[in-house]
Design a protein around this motif. Structure first.
Motif, mmCIF file in Angstrom:
data_model
loop_
_atom_site.group_PDB
_atom_site.id
_atom_site.type_symbol
_atom_site.label_atom_id
_atom_site.label_comp_id
_atom_site.label_asym_id
_atom_site.label_seq_id
_atom_site.Cartn_x
_atom_site.Cartn_y
_atom_site.Cartn_z
ATOM 1 N N THR A 66 0.873 -1.171 0.000
ATOM 2 C CA THR A 66 0.000 0.000 0.000
ATOM 3 C C THR A 66 0.906 1.215 0.000
ATOM 4 N N VAL A 67 0.318 2.381 0.142
ATOM 5 C CA VAL A 67 1.124 3.603 0.164
ATOM 6 C C VAL A 67 2.092 3.593 1.339
ATOM 7 N N SER A 68 1.642 3.080 2.496
ATOM 8 C CA SER A 68 2.469 3.158 3.695
ATOM 9 C C SER A 68 2.916 1.821 4.272
ATOM 10 N N HIS A 69 2.346 0.700 3.836
ATOM 11 C CA HIS A 69 2.676 -0.607 4.401
ATOM 12 C C HIS A 69 2.867 -1.645 3.297
ATOM 13 N N SER A 70 3.423 -2.778 3.701
ATOM 14 C CA SER A 70 3.420 -3.937 2.806
ATOM 15 C C SER A 70 3.066 -5.156 3.635
ATOM 16 N N HIS A 71 2.376 -6.090 3.012
ATOM 17 C CA HIS A 71 1.886 -7.285 3.688
ATOM 18 C C HIS A 71 2.321 -8.515 2.903
ATOM 19 N N GLN A 72 2.792 -9.534 3.610
ATOM 20 C CA GLN A 72 3.117 -10.821 3.004
ATOM 21 C C GLN A 72 1.868 -11.689 3.102
ATOM 22 N N ILE A 73 1.325 -12.098 1.968
ATOM 23 C CA ILE A 73 0.092 -12.878 1.933
ATOM 24 C C ILE A 73 0.384 -14.226 1.287
ATOM 25 N N VAL A 117 -2.955 -14.547 -14.922
ATOM 26 C CA VAL A 117 -2.328 -13.285 -15.330
ATOM 27 C C VAL A 117 -0.835 -13.276 -15.037
ATOM 28 N N GLY A 118 -0.323 -14.380 -14.475
ATOM 29 C CA GLY A 118 1.118 -14.513 -14.302
ATOM 30 C C GLY A 118 1.643 -14.240 -12.909
ATOM 31 N N VAL A 119 0.782 -14.162 -11.896
ATOM 32 C CA VAL A 119 1.266 -13.937 -10.525
ATOM 33 C C VAL A 119 1.954 -15.209 -10.052
ATOM 34 N N ARG A 120 3.194 -15.070 -9.635
ATOM 35 C CA ARG A 120 3.996 -16.204 -9.163
ATOM 36 C C ARG A 120 4.453 -15.945 -7.734
ATOM 37 N N ASP A 121 5.087 -16.942 -7.143
ATOM 38 C CA ASP A 121 5.625 -16.822 -5.797
ATOM 39 C C ASP A 121 6.600 -15.651 -5.728
ATOM 40 N N LYS A 122 6.490 -14.847 -4.685
ATOM 41 C CA LYS A 122 7.347 -13.694 -4.390
ATOM 42 C C LYS A 122 7.096 -12.491 -5.303
ATOM 43 N N ASP A 123 5.985 -12.481 -6.055
ATOM 44 C CA ASP A 123 5.634 -11.322 -6.871
ATOM 45 C C ASP A 123 5.025 -10.236 -5.994
ATOM 46 N N LYS A 124 4.922 -9.035 -6.562
ATOM 47 C CA LYS A 124 4.377 -7.897 -5.827
ATOM 48 C C LYS A 124 3.087 -7.428 -6.491
ATOM 49 N N VAL A 125 2.114 -7.081 -5.643
ATOM 50 C CA VAL A 125 0.840 -6.534 -6.086
ATOM 51 C C VAL A 125 0.652 -5.220 -5.348
ATOM 52 N N LEU A 126 0.143 -4.226 -6.045
ATOM 53 C CA LEU A 126 -0.066 -2.911 -5.445
ATOM 54 C C LEU A 126 -1.532 -2.757 -5.067
ATOM 55 N N LEU A 127 -1.788 -2.314 -3.847
ATOM 56 C CA LEU A 127 -3.137 -2.087 -3.346
ATOM 57 C C LEU A 127 -3.354 -0.591 -3.183
ATOM 58 N N LEU A 128 -4.369 -0.078 -3.869
ATOM 59 C CA LEU A 128 -4.738 1.330 -3.750
ATOM 60 C C LEU A 128 -6.185 1.437 -3.310
ATOM 61 N N GLU A 129 -6.501 2.526 -2.613
ATOM 62 C CA GLU A 129 -7.882 2.775 -2.236
ATOM 63 C C GLU A 129 -8.599 3.388 -3.436
ATOM 64 N N ASP A 130 -9.830 2.951 -3.682
ATOM 65 C CA ASP A 130 -10.646 3.483 -4.772
ATOM 66 C C ASP A 130 -10.793 4.991 -4.576
ATOM 67 N N PRO A 131 -10.372 5.809 -5.565
ATOM 68 C CA PRO A 131 -10.424 7.269 -5.404
ATOM 69 C C PRO A 131 -11.841 7.798 -5.159
ATOM 70 N N ALA A 132 -12.853 7.207 -5.769
ATOM 71 C CA ALA A 132 -14.225 7.669 -5.579
ATOM 72 C C ALA A 132 -14.676 7.435 -4.140
ATOM 73 N N ILE A 133 -14.350 6.278 -3.586
ATOM 74 C CA ILE A 133 -14.729 5.969 -2.212
ATOM 75 C C ILE A 133 -13.921 6.818 -1.236
ATOM 76 N N LYS A 134 -12.662 7.065 -1.565
ATOM 77 C CA LYS A 134 -11.817 7.917 -0.727
ATOM 78 C C LYS A 134 -12.404 9.325 -0.646
ATOM 79 N N GLU A 135 -12.872 9.831 -1.789
ATOM 80 C CA GLU A 135 -13.475 11.167 -1.819
ATOM 81 C C GLU A 135 -14.775 11.191 -1.008
#
Length: 153
Positions: A66-73, A117-135
């Motif tokens: 995320t913008v401020s954290h990262s999580h191992q899932i 879509v090609g997600v493999r072990d140790k890949d990174k995914v970015l999580l963002l908050e929906d801008p409309a919901i944030k507003e």
């Protein structure tokens, strides 16, 4: 009904330079069977060997930033991005509908499979908050049921 195909492998000695070798017990004792599996996308493929590493057996570990954290899932590779959002809602403050997941620069739909879509072990995914919901949250309109229009004559 699908049947496994059988094929024979010669048990005769193989020449490897000057050294003679014989097939090992892993060579299926002369007769091998091809086993098939049906993937989530509906594709019929040859079943993988059972002695593969844990990441290939189904579970992968990905880093979700995320913008401020990262999580191992740790999640099954055949899961969808929607299922990943549900898991992320347990470790973040975002509900699944508030999340936008990006992989390789593209936002991914909830019904897309990680492995497709090609997600493999140790890949990174970015999580963002929906801008409309944030507003809406910033304006105090996060709960659409609490917002009522009143008209007077």
């Amino acid at each position: 009904m699908l049947r496994s195909m059988r094929f024979s492998r010669s048990r005769s000695k193989l020449r490897n330079g000057n050294k003679a070798t014989t097939p090992t017990e892993n060579d299926c004792r002369g007769i091998c069977q091809i086993q098939w599996e049906l993937r989530p996308g509906g594709m019929l493929v040859q079943k993988r060997e059972s002695n593969l590493s844990s990441s290939e057996e189904g579970f992968i570990t990905i880093t979700v930033s995320t913008v401020s954290h990262s999580h191992q899932i740790s999640i099954e590779s055949t899961s969808t991005f929607g299922e990943l959002k549900i898991i992320l809602s347990l470790v973040t403050s975002f509900e699944p509908r508030e999340q936008r997941l990006l992989f390789k620069g593209k936002e991914r739909a909830d019904d897309e499979y990680l492995h497709m879509v090609g997600v493999r072990d140790k890949d990174k995914v970015l999580l963002l908050e929906d801008p409309a919901i944030k507003e809406k949250k910033m304006l105090g309109l996060s709960d659409p049921k609490s917002f009522h229009l009143c008209f007077t004559n």
